[in-house]
Design a protein around this motif. Structure first.
Motif, mmCIF file in Angstrom:
data_model
loop_
_atom_site.group_PDB
_atom_site.id
_atom_site.type_symbol
_atom_site.label_atom_id
_atom_site.label_comp_id
_atom_site.label_asym_id
_atom_site.label_seq_id
_atom_site.Cartn_x
_atom_site.Cartn_y
_atom_site.Cartn_z
ATOM 1 N N LYS A 239 0.777 -1.349 0.024
ATOM 2 C CA LYS A 239 0.131 0.033 0.087
ATOM 3 C C LYS A 239 0.821 1.155 -0.030
ATOM 4 C CE LYS A 239 -3.789 2.145 2.599
ATOM 5 N NZ LYS A 239 -4.601 2.130 3.807
ATOM 6 N N LEU A 240 1.971 1.292 0.842
ATOM 7 C CA LEU A 240 2.950 2.350 0.915
ATOM 8 C C LEU A 240 3.516 2.431 -0.423
ATOM 9 C CD1 LEU A 240 4.145 4.458 2.632
ATOM 10 C CD2 LEU A 240 5.888 2.790 3.489
ATOM 11 N N ALA A 241 3.965 1.564 -1.096
ATOM 12 C CA ALA A 241 4.585 1.556 -2.395
ATOM 13 C C ALA A 241 3.765 2.192 -3.527
ATOM 14 C CB ALA A 241 5.056 0.182 -2.920
ATOM 15 N N ARG A 242 2.454 1.590 -3.314
ATOM 16 C CA ARG A 242 1.557 2.373 -4.391
ATOM 17 C C ARG A 242 1.334 3.960 -4.199
ATOM 18 N NH1 ARG A 242 -3.074 -2.475 -4.089
ATOM 19 N NH2 ARG A 242 -1.984 -4.104 -5.500
ATOM 20 N N GLN A 243 1.262 4.140 -2.729
ATOM 21 C CA GLN A 243 1.183 5.578 -2.642
ATOM 22 C C GLN A 243 2.276 6.483 -2.876
ATOM 23 O OE1 GLN A 243 0.303 5.650 1.585
ATOM 24 N NE2 GLN A 243 -1.763 5.245 1.324
ATOM 25 N N GLN A 244 3.408 5.856 -2.703
ATOM 26 C CA GLN A 244 4.796 6.448 -3.163
ATOM 27 C C GLN A 244 4.715 6.462 -4.797
ATOM 28 O OE1 GLN A 244 8.164 4.413 -2.060
ATOM 29 N NE2 GLN A 244 9.548 6.381 -2.316
ATOM 30 N N SER A 245 4.403 5.599 -5.470
ATOM 31 C CA SER A 245 4.183 5.665 -6.959
ATOM 32 C C SER A 245 3.545 6.639 -7.551
ATOM 33 C CB SER A 245 3.895 4.167 -7.307
ATOM 34 O OG SER A 245 3.866 4.198 -8.820
ATOM 35 N N LEU A 246 2.191 6.949 -6.801
ATOM 36 C CA LEU A 246 1.106 7.763 -7.089
ATOM 37 C C LEU A 246 1.693 9.111 -6.841
ATOM 38 C CD1 LEU A 246 -2.191 6.196 -5.954
ATOM 39 C CD2 LEU A 246 -1.321 6.499 -8.421
ATOM 40 N N ILE A 247 2.581 9.200 -5.824
ATOM 41 C CA ILE A 247 3.150 10.709 -5.611
ATOM 42 C C ILE A 247 4.082 11.095 -6.503
ATOM 43 C CG2 ILE A 247 4.503 12.068 -3.788
ATOM 44 C CD1 ILE A 247 2.847 10.461 -1.520
ATOM 45 N N LEU A 248 5.179 10.138 -6.977
ATOM 46 C CA LEU A 248 5.975 10.343 -7.965
ATOM 47 C C LEU A 248 5.651 10.528 -9.286
ATOM 48 C CD1 LEU A 248 8.846 7.732 -6.554
ATOM 49 C CD2 LEU A 248 8.588 10.200 -6.159
ATOM 50 N N GLY A 249 4.522 9.975 -9.429
ATOM 51 C CA GLY A 249 3.965 10.260 -10.959
ATOM 52 C C GLY A 249 3.125 11.322 -11.082
ATOM 53 N N SER A 250 3.038 12.083 -10.085
ATOM 54 C CA SER A 250 2.192 13.309 -9.947
ATOM 55 C C SER A 250 2.797 14.342 -10.590
ATOM 56 C CB SER A 250 1.878 13.944 -8.676
ATOM 57 O OG SER A 250 1.443 14.946 -8.572
ATOM 58 N N SER A 251 2.013 15.169 -11.268
ATOM 59 C CA SER A 251 2.555 16.561 -12.265
ATOM 60 C C SER A 251 3.204 17.268 -11.237
ATOM 61 C CB SER A 251 1.429 17.204 -12.706
ATOM 62 O OG SER A 251 0.545 17.721 -11.923
ATOM 63 N N VAL A 252 3.128 17.191 -10.109
ATOM 64 C CA VAL A 252 3.920 18.170 -9.052
ATOM 65 C C VAL A 252 5.365 17.908 -9.137
ATOM 66 C CG1 VAL A 252 4.132 18.641 -6.564
ATOM 67 C CG2 VAL A 252 2.007 18.307 -7.411
ATOM 68 N N TRP A 253 5.797 16.663 -9.420
ATOM 69 C CA TRP A 253 7.236 16.344 -9.543
ATOM 70 C C TRP A 253 7.471 16.724 -10.823
ATOM 71 C CZ3 TRP A 253 9.715 15.201 -5.181
ATOM 72 C CH2 TRP A 253 8.944 14.908 -4.115
ATOM 73 N N GLY A 254 6.903 17.256 -11.731
ATOM 74 C CA GLY A 254 7.332 17.570 -13.087
ATOM 75 C C GLY A 254 7.522 16.394 -14.297
#
Length: 254
Positions: A239-254
């Motif tokens: 669950k934590l890995a999925r959340q991290q993946s979503l965060i890193l794939g967000s446009s916020v990270w460019g």
């Protein structure tokens, strides 16, 4: 209102009271004297009141009158054997065994002396051989040889003798139980002596140890518990890995 006989027992005060010419004992002082929780033991007693014959008796305590949950003294031995020392905290295990070995006999002796003195002041009953203590020791020995809880041995012999609360204080039943237990202990020793001794010798050479079936079952339950905890941890990591993946794939990270 009943009059209570105070019985000092290893730092605690236990009691015997009379009702309908029969001795009863309040259970709360016994349970707390062993270090057990009264609420849980009271619940267990209330689950089968007919089996144990529990009654409430008004007893004067500290200048007041209180209603105490009491067990017939003749059934105390059977109830004590329902408690497995292997399942209580190590800090109170010796105390539980002490109560199982001595408590009912001490209370019975006080009751016998009191009633004998009341009816025949010139006579004092002499201490009798503590056969029920020996019976309790035999139960523990057989449980250890078979690698099972003491409670299981007690249940088994309750079925063997056709008496759910054996022995009921009868000298005949105590003698029969002693004879049967001694025979079964001898058989258990024979069974264990040859193959188990050889296996233990081989295990010792390999730096290992032979454990009983009861210990094996306990180990199995521990493994299952640990496996469940590992599975839960894996789910949390996924669950934590999925959340991290979503965060890193967000446009916020460019």
């Amino acid at each position: 209102m009943a009059t209570a006989i105070t019985v000092p027992f290893h730092g605690s005060n236990l009691f015997v009271v009379e009702q309908n010419n029969q001795p009863y004992t309040p259970m709360k002082p016994i349970v707390e004297g062993m270090g057990l929780n009264w609420a849980s033991q009271f619940t267990k007693l209330n689950c089968n009141p007919e089996r144990w014959g529990i009654v409430k008796i008004a007893i004067p305590t500290n200048g007041d009158v209180q209603s105490a949950v009491c067990l017939p003294l003749r059934k105390l031995f059977g109830w004590l054997q329902t408690i497995s020392p292997n399942k209580v905290k190590a800090t109170i295990r010796d105390k539980v065994i002490q109560y199982q070995n001595e408590c009912d006999d001490v209370l019975w002796q006080y009751w016998t002396n009191q009633t004998t003195t009341h009816h025949q002041p010139q006579l004092i009953s002499a201490p009798q051989p503590n056969r029920r203590v020996k019976l309790s020791e035999l139960i523990f020995e057989l449980a250890e040889l078979r690698g099972v809880p003491v409670h299981d041995v007690h249940i088994h012999y309750s079925q063997v003798f056709g008496n759910p609360c054996w022995p009921e204080g009868s000298e005949v039943s105590i003698a029969m139980a002693n004879a049967k237990l001694k025979h079964d202990i001898a058989e258990a020793r024979k069974y264990k002596a040859a193959p188990v001794a050889q296996l233990e010798a081989v295990a010792a050479e390999l730096g290992m140890k032979v454990i009983s079936e009861y210990d094996l079952q306990a180990l199995h339950r521990l493994v299952l518990k640990q496996q469940a905890e590992i599975d839960q941890m894996n789910k949390s990591l996924i669950k934590l890995a999925r959340q991290q993946s979503l965060i890193l794939g967000s446009s916020v990270w460019g």
